[in-house]
Design a protein around this motif. Structure first.
Motif, short mmCIF file in Angstrom:
data_model
loop_
_atom_site.label_atom_id
_atom_site.label_comp_id
_atom_site.label_asym_id
_atom_site.label_seq_id
_atom_site.Cartn_x
_atom_site.Cartn_y
_atom_site.Cartn_z
N TRP A 62 1.50 6.72 -6.83
CA TRP A 62 0.41 7.66 -7.15
C TRP A 62 0.88 9.09 -6.93
CZ3 TRP A 62 -2.30 10.88 -3.67
CH2 TRP A 62 -3.40 11.53 -4.22
N LEU A 87 0.83 -1.21 0.00
CA LEU A 87 0.00 0.00 0.00
C LEU A 87 0.86 1.26 0.00
CD1 LEU A 87 -2.83 -1.03 2.48
CD2 LEU A 87 -2.99 -0.75 -0.01
N ARG A 138 2.27 1.74 -3.53
CA ARG A 138 1.25 2.24 -4.46
C ARG A 138 0.94 3.71 -4.19
NH1 ARG A 138 -3.11 -2.40 -6.01
NH2 ARG A 138 -1.56 -3.94 -6.65
N ALA A 139 0.89 4.10 -2.92
CA ALA A 139 0.66 5.50 -2.59
C ALA A 139 1.81 6.37 -3.09
CB ALA A 139 0.49 5.66 -1.08
#
Length: 78
Positions: free
Chosen positions: A35, A28, A31-32
């Motif tokens: 992004w 996570l 992915r953050a």
């Protein structure tokens, strides 16, 4: 069941749960980060001005001599 085996299985479940939760948190976070990086504006690459490397022309004699001297010095040093 033997209490030692029971304690071992309990410890295994806690350990595996901890590892799985850490890996999920890591995924996570990655992915953050991806992004967030994609949100930032990209800088356009500046076009390289005409040079010997870009134009495909062969290097001049001074450049070849400098490269040869550097290679010779490196080989003599080792």
């Amino acid at each position: 069941m033997d209490p030692l085996i029971s304690q071992g299985l309990t410890l295994m479940v806690y350990g595996m749960t901890t590892v799985v939760l850490f890996l999920l948190l890591l995924v996570l976070a990655m992915r953050a980060l991806a992004w967030f990086v994609n949100l930032s504006p990209t800088q356009s690459a500046k076009a390289v001005s005409t040079s010997t490397a870009a134009s495909g022309a062969s290097p001049n004699e001074e450049t070849v001599a400098a490269i040869a001297a550097a290679v010779k010095r490196y080989r003599d040093r080792t």
